[in-house]
Design an enzyme around this catalytic site. Structure first.
Site, PDB file in Angstrom:
ATOM      1  N   HIS A  17      38.078 -25.141 -28.394  1.00  0.00           N
ATOM      2  CA  HIS A  17      36.938 -25.472 -29.251  1.00  0.00           C
ATOM      3  C   HIS A  17      36.864 -26.987 -29.406  1.00  0.00           C
ATOM      4  O   HIS A  17      37.853 -27.630 -29.762  1.00  0.00           O
ATOM      5  CB  HIS A  17      37.078 -24.819 -30.624  1.00  0.00           C
ATOM      6  CG  HIS A  17      36.782 -23.351 -30.629  1.00  0.00           C
ATOM      7  ND1 HIS A  17      35.503 -22.858 -30.499  1.00  0.00           N
ATOM      8  CD2 HIS A  17      37.598 -22.274 -30.726  1.00  0.00           C
ATOM      9  CE1 HIS A  17      35.543 -21.534 -30.530  1.00  0.00           C
ATOM     10  NE2 HIS A  17      36.794 -21.155 -30.657  1.00  0.00           N
ATOM     11  N   ASP A  23      30.207 -16.510 -24.809  1.00  0.00           N
ATOM     12  CA  ASP A  23      29.068 -17.155 -25.466  1.00  0.00           C
ATOM     13  C   ASP A  23      28.993 -18.644 -25.172  1.00  0.00           C
ATOM     14  O   ASP A  23      28.190 -19.357 -25.756  1.00  0.00           O
ATOM     15  CB  ASP A  23      29.074 -16.889 -26.975  1.00  0.00           C
ATOM     16  CG  ASP A  23      30.332 -17.415 -27.664  1.00  0.00           C
ATOM     17  OD1 ASP A  23      31.361 -17.572 -26.989  1.00  0.00           O
ATOM     18  OD2 ASP A  23      30.288 -17.658 -28.885  1.00  0.00           O
ATOM     19  N   SER A  27      31.986 -13.385 -28.496  1.00  0.00           N
ATOM     20  CA  SER A  27      32.681 -14.484 -27.837  1.00  0.00           C
ATOM     21  C   SER A  27      33.441 -14.022 -26.599  1.00  0.00           C
ATOM     22  O   SER A  27      32.852 -13.603 -25.627  1.00  0.00           O
ATOM     23  CB  SER A  27      33.610 -15.174 -28.847  1.00  0.00           C
ATOM     24  OG  SER A  27      34.200 -16.311 -28.295  1.00  0.00           O
ATOM     25  N   HIS A  28      34.776 -14.067 -26.649  1.00  0.00           N
ATOM     26  CA  HIS A  28      35.623 -13.789 -25.495  1.00  0.00           C
ATOM     27  C   HIS A  28      36.142 -12.352 -25.478  1.00  0.00           C
ATOM     28  O   HIS A  28      36.866 -11.982 -24.554  1.00  0.00           O
ATOM     29  CB  HIS A  28      36.829 -14.731 -25.511  1.00  0.00           C
ATOM     30  CG  HIS A  28      37.668 -14.558 -26.750  1.00  0.00           C
ATOM     31  ND1 HIS A  28      37.313 -15.145 -27.945  1.00  0.00           N
ATOM     32  CD2 HIS A  28      38.802 -13.859 -26.985  1.00  0.00           C
ATOM     33  CE1 HIS A  28      38.215 -14.822 -28.862  1.00  0.00           C
ATOM     34  NE2 HIS A  28      39.132 -14.037 -28.310  1.00  0.00           N
ATOM     35  N   ARG A  39      33.100  -9.186 -36.669  1.00  0.00           N
ATOM     36  CA  ARG A  39      33.354  -8.673 -35.327  1.00  0.00           C
ATOM     37  C   ARG A  39      33.851  -7.235 -35.383  1.00  0.00           C
ATOM     38  O   ARG A  39      34.681  -6.897 -36.220  1.00  0.00           O
ATOM     39  CB  ARG A  39      34.378  -9.553 -34.605  1.00  0.00           C
ATOM     40  CG  ARG A  39      34.241  -9.510 -33.097  1.00  0.00           C
ATOM     41  CD  ARG A  39      35.028 -10.614 -32.443  1.00  0.00           C
ATOM     42  NE  ARG A  39      34.534 -11.948 -32.755  1.00  0.00           N
ATOM     43  CZ  ARG A  39      34.886 -13.043 -32.093  1.00  0.00           C
ATOM     44  NH1 ARG A  39      35.737 -12.957 -31.100  1.00  0.00           N
ATOM     45  NH2 ARG A  39      34.396 -14.211 -32.427  1.00  0.00           N
ATOM     46  N   ASP A  42      30.660 -21.305 -25.797  1.00  0.00           N
ATOM     47  CA  ASP A  42      30.967 -22.418 -26.699  1.00  0.00           C
ATOM     48  C   ASP A  42      32.355 -22.990 -26.445  1.00  0.00           C
ATOM     49  O   ASP A  42      32.745 -23.981 -27.035  1.00  0.00           O
ATOM     50  CB  ASP A  42      30.813 -22.002 -28.168  1.00  0.00           C
ATOM     51  CG  ASP A  42      31.771 -20.900 -28.594  1.00  0.00           C
ATOM     52  OD1 ASP A  42      32.441 -20.312 -27.721  1.00  0.00           O
ATOM     53  OD2 ASP A  42      31.857 -20.622 -29.803  1.00  0.00           O
ATOM     54  N   ARG A  43      33.118 -22.352 -25.529  1.00  0.00           N
ATOM     55  CA  ARG A  43      34.436 -22.861 -25.155  1.00  0.00           C
ATOM     56  C   ARG A  43      34.520 -23.002 -23.642  1.00  0.00           C
ATOM     57  O   ARG A  43      33.901 -22.235 -22.907  1.00  0.00           O
ATOM     58  CB  ARG A  43      35.550 -21.918 -25.623  1.00  0.00           C
ATOM     59  CG  ARG A  43      35.719 -21.858 -27.113  1.00  0.00           C
ATOM     60  CD  ARG A  43      37.014 -21.166 -27.471  1.00  0.00           C
ATOM     61  NE  ARG A  43      37.067 -19.797 -26.974  1.00  0.00           N
ATOM     62  CZ  ARG A  43      38.209 -19.108 -26.805  1.00  0.00           C
ATOM     63  NH1 ARG A  43      39.367 -19.677 -27.046  1.00  0.00           N
ATOM     64  NH2 ARG A  43      38.161 -17.866 -26.398  1.00  0.00           N
ATOM     65  N   LYS A  79      28.130 -14.612 -35.578  1.00  0.00           N
ATOM     66  CA  LYS A  79      28.524 -15.933 -36.058  1.00  0.00           C
ATOM     67  C   LYS A  79      27.345 -16.454 -36.870  1.00  0.00           C
ATOM     68  O   LYS A  79      26.220 -16.529 -36.352  1.00  0.00           O
ATOM     69  CB  LYS A  79      28.852 -16.863 -34.891  1.00  0.00           C
ATOM     70  CG  LYS A  79      30.090 -16.440 -34.109  1.00  0.00           C
ATOM     71  CD  LYS A  79      30.412 -17.421 -32.988  1.00  0.00           C
ATOM     72  CE  LYS A  79      31.662 -16.976 -32.229  1.00  0.00           C
ATOM     73  NZ  LYS A  79      32.014 -17.916 -31.131  1.00  0.00           N
ATOM     74  N   ASP A 135      33.794 -19.136 -21.787  1.00  0.00           N
ATOM     75  CA  ASP A 135      33.916 -17.812 -22.394  1.00  0.00           C
ATOM     76  C   ASP A 135      32.527 -17.176 -22.491  1.00  0.00           C
ATOM     77  O   ASP A 135      31.528 -17.751 -22.043  1.00  0.00           O
ATOM     78  CB  ASP A 135      34.634 -17.873 -23.743  1.00  0.00           C
ATOM     79  CG  ASP A 135      33.842 -18.598 -24.821  1.00  0.00           C
ATOM     80  OD1 ASP A 135      32.803 -19.217 -24.503  1.00  0.00           O
ATOM     81  OD2 ASP A 135      34.253 -18.544 -25.995  1.00  0.00           O
TER      82      ASP A 135
END
Length: 451
Positions: free
Chosen positions: A328, A243, A100-101, A13, A245-246, A110, A241
């Site tokens: 998660h 992407d 992500s966030h 990142r 995934d959360r 990732k 978020d």
């Protein structure tokens, strides 16, 4: 060359283009193929809607194909959909271009190997970093890989829906804040198959995030959703978020539901369908989660924080589910990968099978009061932790352990104090039966570490 600091404990990142640019993306593509031995194989590649995503994906794909590997280009998808593609298609590697966030100036990668096993710092990422920095990346072969473009949105929607029983669900009204992130694309085909009225907020994909940052763990980013749920008389709200995934829930009264309590809801649903299942939870999760698992006849296992810890332990213990306070949620039948969409669906199924509201479902599950995560900048995190441990061991009346940072548990209250994996911070979480006890313990600990 490449900025060494972009290689983190769980992913890659950086800030575009200062620390992460197209040349870095190209080198990461070459390093992934070299590290996993993917020349002659295929790499699944997806990206989110960030403004820098397209040029970084193009450069990454160039690095992969120049190294002799083919690419299956998913276009814009959620991170969990990328994991699904790698697992269901039995591909040997995958990459998601996302931060992500994080705020809009960030981007990253990732990465995973076969079986959607995520690469982490100690297991792949640091080796790739060292390979790039050494200047010893293999010379490109004479042949270049090909690129195939596909859309897995519908297939992933069907996969997510397979986790719930759609028969007999009562209609629900749900407010969904996609935060201009990937949930805006991935959710519509899911909800088309359900008897729910969805009130969308910010479903338009926009990597400039014009409405609020795509980070629902920050309370200020949840305020508008909380107000909308109450105004609409909705059954609950959910925020994702960037992407997707959360996810985090808001009950019908506009109160946020912490990630570990949502994990308890998911665990309840899973244990009803799979009696005796093993459930993993991290050291910061509320006691409400393992207590629920044990009441429902399951087996609860406590772990350190982080997907690189939880996923292998889930495989070792054949765990059906693993949950973290950070939102998660990992599912065995999702290739042990996390999915905010599946977590939301399992919670919605529970609500839609009872007459009462979400708050009534939560009340018997969650009897505790929590401080939330409190961050402190300290010059020497380990010295501060040691000081706190000595204080409580000398005073007595509480158990201590070092599974992940320091946990002190008196029975009536407990706290965890651990250093951040990514920032120079100490993170404190306190839980007790009442607010006054939480505040007393919180102030006591903060007084020691901030002295």
């Amino acid at each position: 060359m490449i900025e060494e600091s972009i290689f983190k404990a769980y992913d890659i990142r950086g800030i575009y283009p200062e620390t992460l640019d197209e040349e870095a993306a190209r080198l990461i593509g070459r390093a992934l193929v070299a590290h996993l031995g993917l020349s002659g194989s295929r790499v699944v590649v997806g990206r989110d809607m960030r403004l820098s995503g397209e040029p970084l994906q193009k450069a990454f794909i160039d690095g992969v194909t120049a190294s002799g590997a083919d690419v299956l280009d998913l276009g814009m998808v959620s991170t969990d959909a990328m994991y699904f593609a790698v697992g269901s298609l039995e591909e040997p590697g995958g990459a998601m271009i996302t931060a992500s966030h994080n705020p809009k100036q960030y981007n990253g990668f990732k990465l995973c190997r076969e079986g959607a096993r995520a690469l982490s710092g100690e297991d792949g990422l640091f080796q790739m970093r060292d390979l790039i920095l050494s200047g010893k990346l293999p010379d490109p072969p004479e042949f270049r890989g090909s690129v195939e473009v596909t859309d897995i949105t519908e297939d992933y929607a069907k996969h997510c829906l397979s986790f719930i029983d759609r028969e007999g669900l009562r209609p629900l009204k749900i407010v969904v804040d996609a935060g201009n992130g990937m949930a805006g694309k991935m959710l519509p085909p899911v909800f088309e198959e359900l008897p729910f009225e969805v009130i969308p907020m910010y479903f338009a994909l926009d990597g400039s995030f014009p409405n609020h940052p795509p980070n629902p763990i920050e309370p200020e980013n949840m305020v508008e959703l909380q107000e909308r749920v109450v105004a609409e008389g909705a059954d609950f709200g959910v925020a994702f978020d960037g992407d997707a995934d959360r996810c985090f829930l808001v009950d019908e009264q506009g109160r946020t539901v912490s990630g570990d309590i949502l994990a308890a809801l998911v665990a309840k649903n899973i244990l009803e369908k799979e009696p005796g299942a093993t459930i993993l939870y991290n050291a910061i999760c509320s006691k409400a989660l393992p207590e629920l698992v044990e009441r429902e006849g399951g087996r609860a296992i406590r772990t350190k924080v982080g997907h690189s810890i939880i996923k292998p332990q889930m495989r070792d213990n054949d765990a059906a589910f693993g949950g973290e306070h950070s939102g998660h949620f990992y599912f065995r039948d999702n290739y042990y990968a996390d999915s905010g969409i599946i977590a939301m669906l399992t919670a919605a199924e529970l609500v839609a099978r009872q007459d009462g509201p979400l708050s009534a479902l939560l009340a018997p599950i969650d009897p505790y009061v929590r401080s939330g995560e409190i961050n402190s900048e300290v010059p020497d995190a380990q010295a501060a932790i040691d000081r706190v441990e000595r204080f409580y061991e000398k005073r007595g009346g509480a158990d201590t352990d070092r599974l992940d940072g320091l946990t002190v548990d008196s029975g009536d209250w407990w706290f965890n104090l651990r250093p951040s994996n990514t920032e120079p911070l100490l993170r404190l979480n306190v839980e007790a039966a009442d607010r006054s006890t939480v505040e007393r313990v919180q102030n006591e600990v903060l007084g020691m570490i901030r002295a």
